[in-house]
Design an enzyme around this catalytic site. Structure first.
Site, mmCIF file in Angstrom:
data_model
loop_
_atom_site.group_PDB
_atom_site.id
_atom_site.type_symbol
_atom_site.label_atom_id
_atom_site.label_comp_id
_atom_site.label_asym_id
_atom_site.label_seq_id
_atom_site.Cartn_x
_atom_site.Cartn_y
_atom_site.Cartn_z
ATOM 1 N N CYS A 10 -4.435 -1.402 -1.955
ATOM 2 C CA CYS A 10 -4.604 0.039 -2.134
ATOM 3 C C CYS A 10 -5.552 0.262 -3.306
ATOM 4 O O CYS A 10 -5.265 -0.157 -4.431
ATOM 5 C CB CYS A 10 -3.235 0.650 -2.434
ATOM 6 S SG CYS A 10 -3.272 2.396 -2.812
ATOM 7 N N CYS A 25 -11.034 3.411 0.637
ATOM 8 C CA CYS A 25 -9.586 3.573 0.807
ATOM 9 C C CYS A 25 -9.216 2.754 2.035
ATOM 10 O O CYS A 25 -9.907 2.840 3.065
ATOM 11 C CB CYS A 25 -9.252 5.051 1.013
ATOM 12 S SG CYS A 25 -7.574 5.349 1.621
ATOM 13 N N THR A 26 -8.153 1.972 1.917
ATOM 14 C CA THR A 26 -7.829 1.046 3.010
ATOM 15 C C THR A 26 -7.454 1.776 4.305
ATOM 16 O O THR A 26 -7.604 1.221 5.396
ATOM 17 C CB THR A 26 -6.703 0.080 2.591
ATOM 18 O OG1 THR A 26 -5.604 0.836 2.070
ATOM 19 C CG2 THR A 26 -7.190 -0.887 1.523
ATOM 20 N N ASP A 62 0.879 -1.179 0.000
ATOM 21 C CA ASP A 62 0.000 0.000 0.000
ATOM 22 C C ASP A 62 0.915 1.228 0.000
ATOM 23 O O ASP A 62 2.118 1.122 0.233
ATOM 24 C CB ASP A 62 -0.900 -0.010 1.250
ATOM 25 C CG ASP A 62 -1.833 1.197 1.305
ATOM 26 O OD1 ASP A 62 -2.332 1.612 0.237
ATOM 27 O OD2 ASP A 62 -2.055 1.739 2.402
ATOM 28 N N SER A 63 0.311 2.380 -0.205
ATOM 29 C CA SER A 63 1.087 3.622 -0.116
ATOM 30 C C SER A 63 1.610 3.817 1.311
ATOM 31 O O SER A 63 2.539 4.579 1.530
ATOM 32 C CB SER A 63 0.194 4.815 -0.465
ATOM 33 O OG SER A 63 -0.873 4.880 0.470
HETATM 34 N N1 DGL Z 1 -4.733 3.323 1.050
HETATM 35 C C1 DGL Z 1 -4.850 3.757 -0.282
HETATM 36 C C2 DGL Z 1 -6.191 3.421 -0.919
HETATM 37 O O1 DGL Z 1 -6.768 2.415 -0.572
HETATM 38 C C3 DGL Z 1 -4.348 5.104 -0.675
HETATM 39 C C4 DGL Z 1 -4.255 6.219 0.287
HETATM 40 C C5 DGL Z 1 -3.336 7.277 -0.269
HETATM 41 O O2 DGL Z 1 -2.134 7.022 -0.276
HETATM 42 O O3 DGL Z 1 -3.824 8.307 -0.730
HETATM 43 O O4 DGL Z 1 -6.656 4.109 -1.771
#
Ligand code: DGL
Length: 287
Positions: A76, A198-199, A12-13
């Site tokens: 993500c 968003c996770t 993930d990010s």
């Molecule tokens: N956790 C990620 C998602 O599910 C991204 C959050 C981000 O880095 O902006 O979209």
């Protein structure tokens, strides 16, 4: 019966994908996992698709060559929307699971047929999301909100020096974005279901529950993604059948950014010791 002990890669990010890792760990207790948090480049949601695509390729290469992963979970929504089609085309032999906001599961649960969706700007503006929304739009009314700043504030809430200010920011953003979405509740005309697209947002479920009350269903994707990963591994005969007599399988958590933040998040949300976490080599950290 064959047994494949190679780890499953998850990335993930940042720390948001830990919410997916939690579900994976429960669904697949015999498996080893290597989780990569690209904290140095978070949030992805406010970056362009080319940048996100480059990061996902670099991370997948790294997980394959250095950790010999047998499957990949892109934990993500933003990275999935920007790059999973390219990843699938490039790594044909690698079983892969991506994430998308759970609009279809929400349809099955909503009685008022009004559904709220919170996701990053990157996800909301993506072609993939537009196609998903178009496929369900005749069946219910969807209100969609891009939540700039929220994933970043959740990242910052794990860093001791920034935690208090981040929590204030999270409360403010949640209030602003839920108000912008409209009225929640189970009466006709109200949204009775909210999709967490968003996770990262799974980690503020409690705050959302407080704001929206007990009648609103909050929907995330960790568990269905874990089940899908299980099915995919079983079909490809890649499951690890070796048991560890109740001991947990080793878990490695890597970050391109602040090690302390990942350690705090792993401890708080997955009950993992700090020594599971490590920094990745500088080559992956560089732009
Ligand atoms: N956790 C990620 C998602 O599910 C991204 C959050 C981000 O880095 O902006 O979209």
């Amino acid at each position: 019966m064959t047994s494949d002990q190679r780890p499953i890669g998850v990335f993930d990010s940042g720390i948001g994908g830990l919410s997916v890792l939690q579900a994976l760990k429960k669904e697949l207790p015999n498996e080893r996992f290597v989780y990569l948090a690209d904290n140095a480049h978070a949030p992805y949601g406010e970056k362009n698709e080319t940048f996100i695509s480059e990061r996902t390729h670099a991370i997948t290469d790294y997980l394959l060559t250095q950790h010999h992963i047998k499957a990949l979970v892109v934990a993500c929504n933003t990275a999935t929307a920007a790059a999973i089609h390219e990843l699938r085309a490039r790594y044909l032999a690698l079983p892969m699971v991506g994430l998308e906001p759970a609009l279809k599961p929400a349809l099955a649960l909503s009685h008022t047929r009004r559904i709220g969706v919170m996701a990053t700007r990157g996800t909301v503006n993506s072609e993939k999301f537009a196609r998903l929304l178009a496929s369900v739009q005749t069946e219910a009314h969807f209100e969609v909100q891009a939540c700039n700043g929220l994933a970043l504030a959740i990242e910052q809430s794990t860093l001791p020096a920034q935690a208090a200010a981040a929590q204030v920011q999270i409360s403010h953003l949640l209030q602003t974005y839920t108000q912008a979405l409209g009225r929640f509740g189970k009466a006709p005309g109200q949204m009775d279901t909210l999709v967490l697209g968003c996770t990262h947002y799974v980690f503020v479920e409690k705050d959302l529950r407080q704001l929206l009350g007990p009648d609103v269903q909050l929907i995330s994707t960790g568990e269905p993604v874990a089940r899908q990963t299980h099915r995919l591994l079983a079909a490809a005969e890649l499951l690890n059948h070796e048991t560890t007599d109740g001991a947990a399988q080793p878990m490695r958590l890597l970050t391109t950014g602040d090690l302390q933040g990942l350690q705090a998040a792993a401890q708080r949300w997955l009950d993992l010791p700090a020594n599971c976490c490590e920094a990745v080599p500088a080559s992956l950290q560089a732009e």
